[in-house]
Scaffold this motif. Structure first.
Motif, PDB file in Angstrom:
ATOM      1  N   UNK A   1       8.990  -7.392  -8.095  1.00  0.00           N
ATOM      2  CA  UNK A   1       8.588  -5.994  -8.136  1.00  0.00           C
ATOM      3  C   UNK A   1       8.790  -5.378  -6.758  1.00  0.00           C
ATOM      4  N   UNK A   2       8.889  -4.074  -6.721  1.00  0.00           N
ATOM      5  CA  UNK A   2       9.059  -3.419  -5.429  1.00  0.00           C
ATOM      6  C   UNK A   2       7.740  -3.349  -4.669  1.00  0.00           C
ATOM      7  N   UNK A   3       6.670  -2.963  -5.364  1.00  0.00           N
ATOM      8  CA  UNK A   3       5.398  -2.685  -4.695  1.00  0.00           C
ATOM      9  C   UNK A   3       4.262  -3.425  -5.392  1.00  0.00           C
ATOM     10  N   UNK A   4       3.540  -4.243  -4.654  1.00  0.00           N
ATOM     11  CA  UNK A   4       2.344  -4.900  -5.194  1.00  0.00           C
ATOM     12  C   UNK A   4       1.195  -3.909  -5.162  1.00  0.00           C
ATOM     13  N   UNK A   5       0.601  -3.653  -6.317  1.00  0.00           N
ATOM     14  CA  UNK A   5      -0.462  -2.649  -6.408  1.00  0.00           C
ATOM     15  C   UNK A   5      -1.620  -3.187  -7.227  1.00  0.00           C
ATOM     16  N   UNK A   6      -2.803  -3.137  -6.654  1.00  0.00           N
ATOM     17  CA  UNK A   6      -4.025  -3.478  -7.369  1.00  0.00           C
ATOM     18  C   UNK A   6      -4.919  -2.259  -7.435  1.00  0.00           C
ATOM     19  N   UNK A   7      -5.092  -1.725  -8.638  1.00  0.00           N
ATOM     20  CA  UNK A   7      -5.877  -0.492  -8.781  1.00  0.00           C
ATOM     21  C   UNK A   7      -6.993  -0.651  -9.803  1.00  0.00           C
ATOM     22  N   UNK A   8      -7.388  -1.886 -10.067  1.00  0.00           N
ATOM     23  CA  UNK A   8      -8.457  -2.123 -11.034  1.00  0.00           C
ATOM     24  C   UNK A   8      -9.751  -1.452 -10.595  1.00  0.00           C
ATOM     25  N   UNK A   9     -10.034  -1.501  -9.293  1.00  0.00           N
ATOM     26  CA  UNK A   9     -11.254  -0.902  -8.759  1.00  0.00           C
ATOM     27  C   UNK A   9     -11.032   0.543  -8.302  1.00  0.00           C
ATOM     28  N   UNK A  10      -9.788   1.027  -8.420  1.00  0.00           N
ATOM     29  CA  UNK A  10      -9.470   2.368  -7.946  1.00  0.00           C
ATOM     30  C   UNK A  10      -9.198   2.431  -6.460  1.00  0.00           C
ATOM     31  N   UNK A  11      -9.041   1.262  -5.806  1.00  0.00           N
ATOM     32  CA  UNK A  11      -8.780   1.244  -4.373  1.00  0.00           C
ATOM     33  C   UNK A  11      -7.308   1.502  -4.054  1.00  0.00           C
ATOM     34  N   UNK A  12      -6.433   1.212  -5.002  1.00  0.00           N
ATOM     35  CA  UNK A  12      -5.002   1.317  -4.733  1.00  0.00           C
ATOM     36  C   UNK A  12      -4.577   2.685  -4.260  1.00  0.00           C
ATOM     37  N   UNK A  13      -5.150   3.727  -4.856  1.00  0.00           N
ATOM     38  CA  UNK A  13      -4.776   5.090  -4.470  1.00  0.00           C
ATOM     39  C   UNK A  13      -5.196   5.385  -3.036  1.00  0.00           C
ATOM     40  N   UNK A  14      -6.290   4.795  -2.575  1.00  0.00           N
ATOM     41  CA  UNK A  14      -6.723   5.018  -1.197  1.00  0.00           C
ATOM     42  C   UNK A  14      -5.680   4.477  -0.219  1.00  0.00           C
ATOM     43  N   UNK A  15      -5.186   3.262  -0.494  1.00  0.00           N
ATOM     44  CA  UNK A  15      -4.189   2.662   0.384  1.00  0.00           C
ATOM     45  C   UNK A  15      -2.868   3.416   0.291  1.00  0.00           C
ATOM     46  N   UNK A  16      -2.500   3.824  -0.923  1.00  0.00           N
ATOM     47  CA  UNK A  16      -1.261   4.574  -1.124  1.00  0.00           C
ATOM     48  C   UNK A  16      -1.319   5.887  -0.358  1.00  0.00           C
ATOM     49  N   UNK A  17      -2.424   6.602  -0.491  1.00  0.00           N
ATOM     50  CA  UNK A  17      -2.585   7.879   0.206  1.00  0.00           C
ATOM     51  C   UNK A  17      -2.480   7.702   1.719  1.00  0.00           C
ATOM     52  N   UNK A  18      -3.253   6.788   2.254  1.00  0.00           N
ATOM     53  CA  UNK A  18      -3.290   6.639   3.704  1.00  0.00           C
ATOM     54  C   UNK A  18      -2.036   5.974   4.250  1.00  0.00           C
TER      55      UNK A  18
ATOM     56  N   UNK B   1       5.857 -13.768  -2.966  1.00  0.00           N
ATOM     57  CA  UNK B   1       7.236 -13.341  -3.146  1.00  0.00           C
ATOM     58  C   UNK B   1       7.518 -12.664  -4.463  1.00  0.00           C
ATOM     59  N   UNK B   2       6.458 -12.290  -5.184  1.00  0.00           N
ATOM     60  CA  UNK B   2       6.648 -11.614  -6.462  1.00  0.00           C
ATOM     61  C   UNK B   2       6.748 -10.099  -6.311  1.00  0.00           C
ATOM     62  N   UNK B   3       6.537  -9.592  -5.112  1.00  0.00           N
ATOM     63  CA  UNK B   3       6.695  -8.172  -4.817  1.00  0.00           C
ATOM     64  C   UNK B   3       7.213  -8.051  -3.392  1.00  0.00           C
ATOM     65  N   UNK B   4       8.044  -7.058  -3.153  1.00  0.00           N
ATOM     66  CA  UNK B   4       8.712  -6.932  -1.860  1.00  0.00           C
ATOM     67  C   UNK B   4       7.894  -6.164  -0.834  1.00  0.00           C
ATOM     68  N   UNK B   5       6.983  -5.312  -1.282  1.00  0.00           N
ATOM     69  CA  UNK B   5       6.184  -4.498  -0.368  1.00  0.00           C
ATOM     70  C   UNK B   5       4.724  -4.501  -0.800  1.00  0.00           C
ATOM     71  N   UNK B   6       3.848  -4.278   0.156  1.00  0.00           N
ATOM     72  CA  UNK B   6       2.449  -4.021  -0.145  1.00  0.00           C
ATOM     73  C   UNK B   6       1.876  -3.152   0.960  1.00  0.00           C
ATOM     74  N   UNK B   7       1.081  -2.173   0.587  1.00  0.00           N
ATOM     75  CA  UNK B   7       0.328  -1.407   1.572  1.00  0.00           C
ATOM     76  C   UNK B   7      -0.966  -2.182   1.771  1.00  0.00           C
ATOM     77  N   UNK B   8      -1.036  -2.874   2.875  1.00  0.00           N
ATOM     78  CA  UNK B   8      -2.161  -3.768   3.102  1.00  0.00           C
ATOM     79  C   UNK B   8      -3.084  -3.273   4.186  1.00  0.00           C
ATOM     80  N   UNK B   9      -3.710  -4.211   4.832  1.00  0.00           N
ATOM     81  CA  UNK B   9      -4.645  -3.914   5.899  1.00  0.00           C
ATOM     82  C   UNK B   9      -4.133  -4.488   7.210  1.00  0.00           C
ATOM     83  N   UNK B  10      -4.648  -3.966   8.280  1.00  0.00           N
ATOM     84  CA  UNK B  10      -4.260  -4.456   9.593  1.00  0.00           C
ATOM     85  C   UNK B  10      -5.158  -5.598  10.031  1.00  0.00           C
ATOM     86  N   UNK B  11      -6.362  -5.633   9.445  1.00  0.00           N
ATOM     87  CA  UNK B  11      -7.377  -6.499  10.011  1.00  0.00           C
ATOM     88  C   UNK B  11      -8.097  -7.354   8.985  1.00  0.00           C
ATOM     89  N   UNK B  12      -8.063  -8.600   9.127  1.00  0.00           N
ATOM     90  CA  UNK B  12      -8.870  -9.715   8.632  1.00  0.00           C
ATOM     91  C   UNK B  12      -8.881 -10.025   7.135  1.00  0.00           C
TER      92      UNK B  12
END
Length: 422
Positions: free
Chosen positions: A187-204, A267-278
């Motif tokens: 996949x191009x983008x790994x996205x987890x939005x079950x809790x609705x957090x995905x849009x926060x990372x996508x936006x920022x 390796x199942x997705x090429x990109x992820x909007x992740x975190x910088x810390x921990x």
């Protein structure tokens, strides 16, 4: 089912309050005869945070040997519910961990301002803004939390793309995604939005390539025009990514922590909007991806005049509850939790990009080397400026946008109303 959920929440809150510092006579805070401070957080139980907590406790004990400190690890998915019950009761832990932004700003009435205690730490630590409200500081930052776009260089090579030259525009990004999906099956983008957090990372993570600098600054300053074309564009691209199959299948049923990150690091997705810390960050990914396979890219530009930057704020920080019977000792514990020695241990063991600007991160690897220089020009993350109420609504609407049950215009109108009400 609703009744059972309410009863469960009440029972959990009652159990949590049993571990409070000032909640009962038998479990008192430092102002009581047994000299005890209780800390609530969701980090101290992690093995990767053990060295950090040990260093902080040792620093505090050297200055306050007569005060006992107890850390109570709460489950993150129930954390703010449990804390809300403590706030309603007017008694609970002495020291409390918060995410920066809306989660702490919505609860400052239950906290003590720390300005007089942390004056000497102002220059050493960064990320204060995420823990301030109306000019007062309510927590000291432990980490700096950013939202970089990580990518897998090995998948780029398999797709015939230059791993050292990721896309700089949204159209290029979509084209690269098509090549990756076709050539690698990932996949191009790994996205987890079950809790609705995905849009926060996508936006920022992406907004600095969508909003102009003036629009971005106005958003952070609270002058948000939800009806502007570029703000709507954020949600249009969110929907477009889903419609064009850029995301992993079942994004709305995929948990961000840690299922979406697992998709990326395996390796199942090429990109992820992740975190910088921990967590969901460079050190986690380095366990599965070699250092030279992990890339960090700037937000692809979707709007003329946009200037991509690394979005970051104070990540997590400890504050002091207003009901503590010894605010001086509680504030001293906060300072120990943000001491250089403790934060250096957090960086070394957990990979946390600590708030302490004196810590040397030069040996952390290419991904960190790419991120840290951007901190000087970075801007706060957009979602951190929103209230927790608006974030909860945005999470629900983001799921509906992916499922097609709400339009972008309808979603934006609801968010504007919520933001204005907050």
């Amino acid at each position: 089912m609703k009744h059972r959920a309410v009863v469960s929440a009440i029972l959990l809150a009652g159990l949590a309050l049993a571990g409070c510092g000032s909640a009962t006579g038998s479990q008192s805070s430092s102002g009581d005869p047994d000299g005890r401070l209780v800390v609530w957080d969701w980090k101290s139980g992690d093995a990767s945070a053990a060295a950090y907590i040990d260093k902080a406790k040792a620093d505090f004990a050297s200055k306050h040997p007569d005060v006992t400190v107890e850390f109570v690890t709460q489950p993150f998915d129930q954390y703010y519910t449990l804390l809300g019950a403590a706030i309603q009761a007017g008694k609970g832990p002495d020291v409390v961990l918060f995410n920066g932004g809306g989660q702490i700003r919505d609860r400052v009435d239950a906290l003590l301002p720390l300005d007089e205690y942390v004056a000497d730490d102002r220059q050493r630590l960064a990320g204060w803004e995420a823990f301030t409200s109306d000019g007062r500081t309510y927590a000291a930052p432990v980490t700096l939390q950013g939202h970089p776009i990580y990518y897998n260089k090995a998948l780029y090579e398999q797709a015939g793309l230059d791993p050292e030259s990721p896309a700089t525009t949204w159209d290029e990004f979509v084209n690269d995604c098509a090549a990756i999906i076709e050539s690698t099956g990932a996949d191009c983008l790994a996205l987890g939005n079950k809790e609705g957090y995905g849009i926060q990372f996508f936006m920022s993570g992406l907004a600095s390539g969508i909003l102009t600098p003036d629009e971005y600054d106005a958003w952070i300053d609270g002058k948000r025009d939800w009806e502007s074309p570029n703000v709507k564009r954020i949600f249009q691209l969110w929907k477009e990514a889903g419609d064009k199959g850029l995301n992993n299948e079942g994004a709305n049923s995929t948990a961000m922590f840690n299922d979406s990150f697992a998709l990326f690091q395996s390796g199942k997705a090429a990109h992820v909007i992740g975190l910088m810390s921990d967590v969901g960050h460079w050190k986690d990914f380095s366990e599965f991806l070699a250092a030279d396979e992990l890339g960090v890219m700037a937000a692809p530009v979707a709007t003329a005049g946009a200037v991509p930057s690394l979005p970051y704020d104070g990540g997590i920080g400890y504050g002091v509850a207003k009901w503590t019977t010894d605010p001086d000792a509680a504030a001293a514990l906060v300072r120990s939790l943000t001491s250089t020695e403790a934060l250096n241990a957090f960086y070394a063991e957990a990979g946390a990009i600590a708030s302490d600007t004196t810590i040397d991160v030069s040996q952390a690897g290419p991904a960190v080397a790419a991120m840290v220089p951007q901190l000087s020009s970075g801007k706060p993350a957009l979602h951190v400026a929103l209230s927790s109420q608006t974030l909860e609504l945005m999470g629900r609407l983001s799921q509906q946008l992916l499922s097609g049950s709400v339009t972008v215009d309808e979603a934006v109108r609801q968010l504007a109303d919520s933001d204005q009400a907050g």
